[in-house]
Motif scaffolding. Structure first.
Motif, mmCIF file in Angstrom:
data_model
loop_
_atom_site.group_PDB
_atom_site.id
_atom_site.type_symbol
_atom_site.label_atom_id
_atom_site.label_comp_id
_atom_site.label_asym_id
_atom_site.label_seq_id
_atom_site.Cartn_x
_atom_site.Cartn_y
_atom_site.Cartn_z
ATOM 1 N N LEU A 5 -15.727 12.318 3.412
ATOM 2 C CA LEU A 5 -14.641 12.836 2.581
ATOM 3 C C LEU A 5 -13.338 12.093 2.845
ATOM 4 N N ALA A 6 -13.340 11.196 3.828
ATOM 5 C CA ALA A 6 -12.121 10.455 4.193
ATOM 6 C C ALA A 6 -12.130 9.077 3.535
ATOM 7 N N PHE A 7 -10.967 8.650 3.060
ATOM 8 C CA PHE A 7 -10.850 7.310 2.493
ATOM 9 C C PHE A 7 -11.172 6.262 3.556
ATOM 10 N N SER A 8 -11.759 5.156 3.110
ATOM 11 C CA SER A 8 -12.056 4.036 4.007
ATOM 12 C C SER A 8 -10.759 3.417 4.522
ATOM 13 N N ALA A 9 -10.878 2.612 5.553
ATOM 14 C CA ALA A 9 -9.703 1.878 6.063
ATOM 15 C C ALA A 9 -9.136 0.986 4.968
ATOM 16 N N CYS A 10 -10.025 0.425 4.143
ATOM 17 C CA CYS A 10 -9.590 -0.452 3.042
ATOM 18 C C CYS A 10 -8.738 0.330 2.039
ATOM 19 N N ALA A 11 -9.193 1.521 1.684
ATOM 20 C CA ALA A 11 -8.431 2.371 0.757
ATOM 21 C C ALA A 11 -7.109 2.806 1.377
ATOM 22 N N ARG A 12 -7.147 3.110 2.650
ATOM 23 C CA ARG A 12 -5.914 3.576 3.313
ATOM 24 C C ARG A 12 -4.861 2.475 3.385
ATOM 25 N N ARG A 13 -5.321 1.254 3.574
ATOM 26 C CA ARG A 13 -4.357 0.132 3.586
ATOM 27 C C ARG A 13 -3.649 0.032 2.234
ATOM 28 N N GLU A 14 -4.410 0.198 1.160
ATOM 29 C CA GLU A 14 -3.807 0.156 -0.178
ATOM 30 C C GLU A 14 -2.848 1.332 -0.371
ATOM 31 N N LEU A 15 -3.272 2.523 0.054
ATOM 32 C CA LEU A 15 -2.431 3.709 -0.122
ATOM 33 C C LEU A 15 -1.128 3.607 0.677
ATOM 34 N N ALA A 16 -1.194 2.907 1.811
ATOM 35 C CA ALA A 16 0.013 2.772 2.639
ATOM 36 C C ALA A 16 1.120 2.051 1.880
ATOM 37 N N ASP A 17 0.725 1.204 0.899
ATOM 38 C CA ASP A 17 1.704 0.463 0.104
ATOM 39 C C ASP A 17 2.020 1.145 -1.220
ATOM 40 N N TYR A 18 1.403 2.309 -1.477
ATOM 41 C CA TYR A 18 1.611 2.991 -2.752
ATOM 42 C C TYR A 18 3.099 3.309 -2.926
ATOM 43 N N SER A 19 3.638 2.948 -4.073
ATOM 44 C CA SER A 19 5.081 3.173 -4.263
ATOM 45 C C SER A 19 5.427 3.726 -5.634
ATOM 46 N N GLY A 20 4.451 3.784 -6.533
ATOM 47 C CA GLY A 20 4.772 4.174 -7.908
ATOM 48 C C GLY A 20 4.800 5.673 -8.096
ATOM 49 N N GLY A 21 5.405 6.089 -9.173
ATOM 50 C CA GLY A 21 5.417 7.499 -9.514
ATOM 51 C C GLY A 21 5.916 7.684 -10.924
ATOM 52 N N ILE A 22 5.704 8.837 -11.482
ATOM 53 C CA ILE A 22 6.197 9.145 -12.825
ATOM 54 C C ILE A 22 7.622 9.641 -12.698
ATOM 55 N N THR A 23 8.464 9.150 -13.566
ATOM 56 C CA THR A 23 9.777 9.798 -13.677
ATOM 57 C C THR A 23 9.813 10.547 -14.990
ATOM 58 N N GLY A 24 10.478 11.612 -15.028
ATOM 59 C CA GLY A 24 10.482 12.370 -16.267
ATOM 60 C C GLY A 24 11.671 13.276 -16.365
#
Ligand SMILES: [Zn+2]
Length: 254
Positions: free
Chosen positions: A235-254
């Motif tokens: 149920l845990a994201f892989s290390a590869c996925a976590r590396r990508e998520l660590a750089d996640y910066s986007g979001g919706i503005t509204g």
């Protein structure tokens, strides 16, 4: 606590393009909000289980998770994939982003859980910041995470659990949230664990089906050969996925 929301069924996926996306530094707070269809809301315990599991699985070291329940929504289909792929759920989130008061979008992930079937793919769908999945009854039938992880065939540290309808549904919820955060299937991995092959959320059942071409993750980890082995889920994201998520910066503005 339950708010009833009526959605139009005339949305179009194209309208998602009018949402404003921002580019920011990696975020400090990750905002996830989930909603239930009316039929999904009829299963006692679904909300509690979603809170419990997502809180444990998505509270990662590089952000503070802000997880909330948006309420109950009326949708024209319980199909956990079509409600998003045909535009209805994205249109509802869009209408909230432009001022509709009964739906307040979260900045990062807006996920709808329906009473849709979980036997035949696709069972869910994920777009940037917007996702949906069926299976509310299976989520409601899950034991607590503590109970699940303390069972003899689970590994609490690595969040490895038996491959059952209930656990698979939770993994697919995490999978669609991963898509909403920009992850692809090749951020997932599979690996040997005793006599079993374990699939992480983004690879999920692609680890043992023929309808997936890749033989390694985006990070270069080879997938394990599933032939003749039993199947388990992480149920845990892989290390590869976590590396990508660590750089996640986007979001919706509204
Ligand atoms: Zn997927």
């Amino acid at each position: 606590m339950k708010r009833r929301v009526f959605l139009g069924a005339t949305g179009s996926l194209a309208s998602v393009g009018t949402l404003a996306y921002t580019t920011r530094e990696p975020i400090e707070t990750l905002e996830i909000r989930f909603w239930l269809s009316e039929r999904a809301a009829s299963y006692d315990g679904a909300v509690d289980r979603i809170f419990e599991y997502l809180d444990a699985l998505l509270s990662l070291e590089f952000w503070t998770l802000d997880l909330s329940f948006g309420g109950t929504v009326q949708v024209s289909t319980e199909d956990g994939a079509r409600v998003t792929s045909r535009g209805e759920w994205p249109a509802a989130i869009l209408s909230g982003a432009i001022g509709r008061r009964d739906i307040t979008p979260a900045a990062d992930v807006n996920v709808l859980v329906t009473d849709g079937q979980m036997t035949q793919a696709p069972t869910g769908y994920g777009l940037p910041h917007i996702a949906s999945v069926g299976g509310a009854r299976h989520i409601a039938a899950l034991e607590s995470l503590g109970e699940l992880l303390s069972s003899p065939d689970a590994d609490a540290d690595r969040k490895i659990v038996p491959n059952r309808r209930t656990t698979r549904t939770m993994q697919i919820l995490v999978h669609e949230i991963g898509h909403a955060l920009g992850l692809g299937h090749d951020h997932g991995v599979s690996f040997r664990y005793g006599d079993a092959i374990v699939a992480t959320p983004m690879l999920s059942s692609y680890a043992w089906t023929d309808d997936y071409d890749g033989d390694q993750s985006r990070c270069g980890t080879s997938y394990a050969d599933p032939a003749g082995r039993s199947r388990k889920l992480s149920l845990a994201f892989s290390a590869c996925a976590r590396r990508e998520l660590a750089d996640y910066s986007g979001g919706i503005t509204g």
